[in-house]
Write an enzyme that holds these catalytic residues in place. Structure first.
Site, PDB file in Angstrom:
ATOM      1  N   ARG A 124      -5.634  10.513 -11.262  1.00  0.00           N
ATOM      2  CA  ARG A 124      -5.622  11.391 -10.095  1.00  0.00           C
ATOM      3  C   ARG A 124      -4.414  12.337 -10.111  1.00  0.00           C
ATOM      4  O   ARG A 124      -4.449  13.407  -9.507  1.00  0.00           O
ATOM      5  CB  ARG A 124      -5.720  10.610  -8.781  1.00  0.00           C
ATOM      6  CG  ARG A 124      -4.635   9.630  -8.529  1.00  0.00           C
ATOM      7  CD  ARG A 124      -4.583   9.250  -7.055  1.00  0.00           C
ATOM      8  NE  ARG A 124      -4.197  10.382  -6.241  1.00  0.00           N
ATOM      9  CZ  ARG A 124      -4.956  10.969  -5.337  1.00  0.00           C
ATOM     10  NH1 ARG A 124      -6.147  10.525  -5.069  1.00  0.00           N
ATOM     11  NH2 ARG A 124      -4.505  12.003  -4.658  1.00  0.00           N
ATOM     12  N   ASP A 138       5.444   1.331  -4.319  1.00  0.00           N
ATOM     13  CA  ASP A 138       4.991   0.811  -5.619  1.00  0.00           C
ATOM     14  C   ASP A 138       5.609  -0.548  -5.945  1.00  0.00           C
ATOM     15  O   ASP A 138       5.187  -1.212  -6.895  1.00  0.00           O
ATOM     16  CB  ASP A 138       5.293   1.815  -6.736  1.00  0.00           C
ATOM     17  CG  ASP A 138       4.403   3.039  -6.631  1.00  0.00           C
ATOM     18  OD1 ASP A 138       3.334   2.931  -6.005  1.00  0.00           O
ATOM     19  OD2 ASP A 138       4.771   4.094  -7.162  1.00  0.00           O
ATOM     20  N   ASP A 144      -8.685   5.746  -4.131  1.00  0.00           N
ATOM     21  CA  ASP A 144      -8.646   4.720  -5.172  1.00  0.00           C
ATOM     22  C   ASP A 144      -8.316   3.375  -4.563  1.00  0.00           C
ATOM     23  O   ASP A 144      -8.389   3.208  -3.341  1.00  0.00           O
ATOM     24  CB  ASP A 144      -7.692   5.118  -6.305  1.00  0.00           C
ATOM     25  CG  ASP A 144      -6.256   5.217  -5.851  1.00  0.00           C
ATOM     26  OD1 ASP A 144      -5.960   4.781  -4.714  1.00  0.00           O
ATOM     27  OD2 ASP A 144      -5.423   5.714  -6.616  1.00  0.00           O
ATOM     28  N   LYS A 193       6.764   7.187 -15.506  1.00  0.00           N
ATOM     29  CA  LYS A 193       5.407   7.742 -15.540  1.00  0.00           C
ATOM     30  C   LYS A 193       5.279   8.892 -14.552  1.00  0.00           C
ATOM     31  O   LYS A 193       4.774   9.970 -14.880  1.00  0.00           O
ATOM     32  CB  LYS A 193       4.405   6.633 -15.164  1.00  0.00           C
ATOM     33  CG  LYS A 193       3.022   7.135 -14.808  1.00  0.00           C
ATOM     34  CD  LYS A 193       2.082   6.001 -14.460  1.00  0.00           C
ATOM     35  CE  LYS A 193       2.126   5.503 -13.045  1.00  0.00           C
ATOM     36  NZ  LYS A 193       1.462   6.355 -12.043  1.00  0.00           N
ATOM     37  N   ASN A 194       5.724   8.633 -13.313  1.00  0.00           N
ATOM     38  CA  ASN A 194       5.461   9.606 -12.253  1.00  0.00           C
ATOM     39  C   ASN A 194       6.330  10.851 -12.353  1.00  0.00           C
ATOM     40  O   ASN A 194       6.144  11.801 -11.600  1.00  0.00           O
ATOM     41  CB  ASN A 194       5.595   8.939 -10.879  1.00  0.00           C
ATOM     42  CG  ASN A 194       4.452   7.962 -10.659  1.00  0.00           C
ATOM     43  OD1 ASN A 194       3.459   7.986 -11.402  1.00  0.00           O
ATOM     44  ND2 ASN A 194       4.587   7.102  -9.671  1.00  0.00           N
TER      45      ASN A 194
HETATM   46  N1  EPU Z   1      -1.324  12.254   1.784  1.00  0.00           N
HETATM   47  C1  EPU Z   1      -2.151  12.942   2.636  1.00  0.00           C
HETATM   48  N2  EPU Z   1      -2.353  14.268   2.392  1.00  0.00           N
HETATM   49  C2  EPU Z   1      -1.783  14.916   1.338  1.00  0.00           C
HETATM   50  C3  EPU Z   1      -0.942  14.197   0.469  1.00  0.00           C
HETATM   51  C4  EPU Z   1      -0.731  12.852   0.716  1.00  0.00           C
HETATM   52  O1  EPU Z   1      -2.682  12.391   3.590  1.00  0.00           O
HETATM   53  O2  EPU Z   1      -2.027  16.125   1.180  1.00  0.00           O
HETATM   54  C5  EPU Z   1      -1.091  10.826   2.040  1.00  0.00           C
HETATM   55  C6  EPU Z   1      -1.700   9.961   0.954  1.00  0.00           C
HETATM   56  O3  EPU Z   1      -3.068   9.709   1.222  1.00  0.00           O
HETATM   57  C7  EPU Z   1      -0.847   8.726   1.019  1.00  0.00           C
HETATM   58  C8  EPU Z   1       0.528   9.260   1.415  1.00  0.00           C
HETATM   59  O4  EPU Z   1       0.292  10.554   1.966  1.00  0.00           O
HETATM   60  O5  EPU Z   1      -1.318   7.876   2.008  1.00  0.00           O
HETATM   61  C9  EPU Z   1       1.527   9.371   0.285  1.00  0.00           C
HETATM   62  O6  EPU Z   1       1.022  10.206  -0.732  1.00  0.00           O
HETATM   63  P1  EPU Z   1       1.956  10.983  -1.769  1.00  0.00           P
HETATM   64  O7  EPU Z   1       1.409  12.357  -1.907  1.00  0.00           O
HETATM   65  O8  EPU Z   1       3.392  10.829  -1.388  1.00  0.00           O
HETATM   66  O9  EPU Z   1       1.702  10.154  -3.079  1.00  0.00           O
HETATM   67  P2  EPU Z   1       1.107  10.655  -4.460  1.00  0.00           P
HETATM   68  O10 EPU Z   1       1.798  11.875  -4.903  1.00  0.00           O
HETATM   69  O11 EPU Z   1      -0.365  10.659  -4.392  1.00  0.00           O
HETATM   70  C10 EPU Z   1       2.876   9.363  -5.880  1.00  0.00           C
HETATM   71  C11 EPU Z   1       2.842   8.379  -7.005  1.00  0.00           C
HETATM   72  C12 EPU Z   1       2.386   7.024  -6.492  1.00  0.00           C
HETATM   73  C13 EPU Z   1       3.363   6.571  -5.416  1.00  0.00           C
HETATM   74  C14 EPU Z   1       3.414   7.625  -4.305  1.00  0.00           C
HETATM   75  C15 EPU Z   1       4.410   7.314  -3.205  1.00  0.00           C
HETATM   76  C16 EPU Z   1       2.301   9.742  -8.887  1.00  0.00           C
HETATM   77  C17 EPU Z   1       1.327  10.070  -9.958  1.00  0.00           C
HETATM   78  N3  EPU Z   1       1.915   8.816  -8.026  1.00  0.00           N
HETATM   79  O12 EPU Z   1       1.529   9.456  -5.393  1.00  0.00           O
HETATM   80  O13 EPU Z   1       2.483   6.134  -7.606  1.00  0.00           O
HETATM   81  O14 EPU Z   1       2.926   5.354  -4.887  1.00  0.00           O
HETATM   82  O15 EPU Z   1       3.771   8.915  -4.874  1.00  0.00           O
HETATM   83  O16 EPU Z   1       5.665   7.127  -3.731  1.00  0.00           O
HETATM   84  O17 EPU Z   1       3.392  10.291  -8.844  1.00  0.00           O
HETATM   85  C18 EPU Z   1       1.810   4.414  -9.065  1.00  0.00           C
HETATM   86  O18 EPU Z   1       2.583   4.878  -9.898  1.00  0.00           O
HETATM   87  O19 EPU Z   1       1.256   3.288  -9.228  1.00  0.00           O
HETATM   88  C19 EPU Z   1       1.526   5.176  -7.844  1.00  0.00           C
HETATM   89  C20 EPU Z   1       0.484   4.929  -7.077  1.00  0.00           C
END
Ligand code: EPU
Length: 480
Positions: free
Chosen positions: A146, A359, A170, A60-61
């Site tokens: 998101r 995850d 979320d 998915k991601n």
């Molecule tokens: N964060 C910040 N500022 C930013 C970006 C991130 O503070 O500008 C923080 C976030 O709030 C969080 C942490 O950094 O606490 C990690 O965020 P990250 O950006 O790495 O995650 P994401 O891109 O929002 C993706 C996956 C998540 C997965 C995470 C970590 C997708 C769509 N989602 O989220 O997947 O948990 O990376 O590996 O790619 C899921 O599939 O169920 C899921 C939540």
């Protein structure tokens, strides 16, 4: 113009047959009461043992971001091995509203589970991108997905202006965007926020920059890479995320004509190019779905072979299962997890890749809940990830949380109960935990699970679980 959301057929069976033999109190309610709306539920019988082979389709991601990356090149991009899940349908709608034509076709090659009588878990998505895609992503879609925020980088690069709704937090945490914004600003974008939207403008185009991320954010790395591929000059992203999904996106972008080096390391170097061409690309396998089955096998003293995934993507997780007493064999694009005894307690710390994936935290808590001994589980990525622990406690799990730590004291069996999925991974974790319980566990709000797992109930059934999918009445809204 109005738009309708075409959710893929998730082959949800009709309301379960009351004669199916489920105990009183966990079956569907009376659909005739207008005050009561139904929610989707999955019920599993406890004392189960997962055994057999399960094929994992694309991540998915990765697929969500590959679809966004298609925006970078006018013309027809084809992405194969795309999971048949709700989030992908929503991303398709995001792209449609940006002026793309999006079609989901039968996959090529066809998911091997079809040969075992199942419906296809994967699709190919064909995306026709116009010369001038739109520049706005609305809140009504972004709040449902998101990951829609990943259109920010590609649209800014293509159009020099973009307006994307701020997704907000979320059920797993607060989820900031500051690193996305700071990085794009470094590349020359003027960024503001108003009325719940992030607005980015770079009328003269973006330029290369040196960016050091505070934290290896997956989303920020992706957005910045997708912006940098069309920027003037060289961009270096230090402390970049290293996930296999990042490598997958960089691989597709390079096939499209981008010049990215260092994918899979913490330092990405991107030489901007003037244009990209559309390609055909196969999505990398889903390591989180694969990891879910691996933990399920260890927790249920089962024997599961998972195909469609490079086991190296799960090295730390599989090593934990070995420490817990499971036998793990890897070969090519498959691995097998077998466990004969109750797992031994192991400590788990979530970290950015290649560390233990956040995850898989609900599965790690599930494992700890039935292990022999006490486990210390530490979550370092999301501030709300332990919120689902209360539901796990309803199954009898002995969990104490304190900040980003949880101490879990294992017990021989859990106790089946109605519980509620709060997010994709929590939902899957609760269903797997229900396999180690006495009696029936009914997990409600499984639309969350549908967001990330194509036909989870069918895969459970194929692995020998007594499972049914149906609906149950949701408690009426009593707010005045
Ligand atoms: N964060 C910040 N500022 C930013 C970006 C991130 O503070 O500008 C923080 C976030 O709030 C969080 C942490 O950094 O606490 C990690 O965020 P990250 O950006 O790495 O995650 P994401 O891109 O929002 C993706 C996956 C998540 C997965 C995470 C970590 C997708 C769509 N989602 O989220 O997947 O948990 O990376 O590996 O790619 C899921 O599939 O169920 C899921 C939540």
């Amino acid at each position: 113009m109005t738009h309708s959301l075409r959710i893929p057929d998730l082959t949800i069976p009709a309301r379960p047959d009351p004669a199916a033999g489920w105990p009183a109190g966990v079956g569907p309610g009376d659909a005739g009461d207008p005050a009561v709306t139904d929610v989707d539920v999955i019920r599993v019988a406890g004392d189960a043992r997962l055994a057999g082979t399960v094929h994992v389709v694309g991540a998915k991601n990765s697929a969500l971001k590959l679809m966004a990356a298609a925006l970078l090149a006018p013309g027809r991009t084809v992405i194969t091995n795309v999971p048949r899940i709700t989030d992908i349908a929503i991303m398709g709608e995001v792209l449609r509203r940006l002026g793309c034509e999006v079609r989901f076709d039968a996959d090529d090659p066809v998911d091997p589970m079809v040969a075992h009588g199942g419906t296809a878990r994967s699709r190919s998505v064909v995306i026709d991108v116009p010369e001038r895609p739109g520049t706005e992503a609305d809140y009504d879609l972004v709040r449902r997905l998101r990951a829609s925020i990943c259109v920010l980088g590609p649209l800014l690069a293509r159009r020099g202006y973009v307006r994307v709704a701020h997704p907000g937090g979320d059920a797993i945490g607060s989820r900031g965007l500051d690193m996305h914004i700071a990085g794009l600003a470094r590349m020359g974008a003027d960024i503001s926020g108003e009325h719940g939207f992030v607005i980015a403008a770079a009328p003269e185009g973006l330029h290369g920059a040196e960016i050091v991320l505070d934290f290896p954010s997956v989303g920020a790395t992706e957005n910045l890479v997708m912006a940098a591929v069309l920027a003037r000059g060289v961009t270096v992203i230090d402390n970049a995320a290293r996930e296999p999904e990042i490598v997958d996106i960089c691989t597709m972008l390079n096939q499209m004509g981008a010049r990215i080096s260092g994918a899979g390391s913490s330092m990405l170097r991107i030489v901007g190019v003037s244009g990209l061409r559309p390609v055909r690309h196969a999505t990398v396998g889903d390591r989180i779905v694969a990891g879910t089955w691996a933990f399920g096998a260890a927790m249920t003293r089962g024997d599961v072979t998972v195909t469609g995934i490079d086991p190296a993507f799960l090295e730390v997780a599989l090593d934990k299962l070995v420490s817990a007493g499971a036998l793990v064999e890897t070969r090519g694009d498959a691995f097998r997890v077998r466990a004969d005894d109750r797992p031994a307690a192991v400590d788990v710390v979530t970290l950015p890749y290649p560390g233990f994936a956040t995850d898989l935290l609900p599965m790690a808590i599930g494992l700890a809940a039935v292990s022999d001994g006490a486990s210390l589980i530490t979550e370092n990525i999301f501030d709300g990830r332990f919120m689902f622990a209360n539901e796990m406690m309803r199954l009898g799990a002995d969990i104490k949380t304190d900040g980003h730590h949880a101490v879990v004291r294992g017990r021989e069996r859990l106790s089946g109960a109605p519980v509620r999925a709060t997010d994709i991974r929590a939902g899957a974790g609760l269903i797997i935990a229900g396999l180690c319980a006495d009696g029936v566990t009914e997990v409600s709000h499984v639309h969350h699970v549908d967001r990330g797992y194509p036909d989870f109930a069918a895969d459970l059934r194929a692995l020998g679980v007594e499972v049914e999918r149906g609906t149950a009445p949701q408690a009426p809204d009593l707010t005045i």
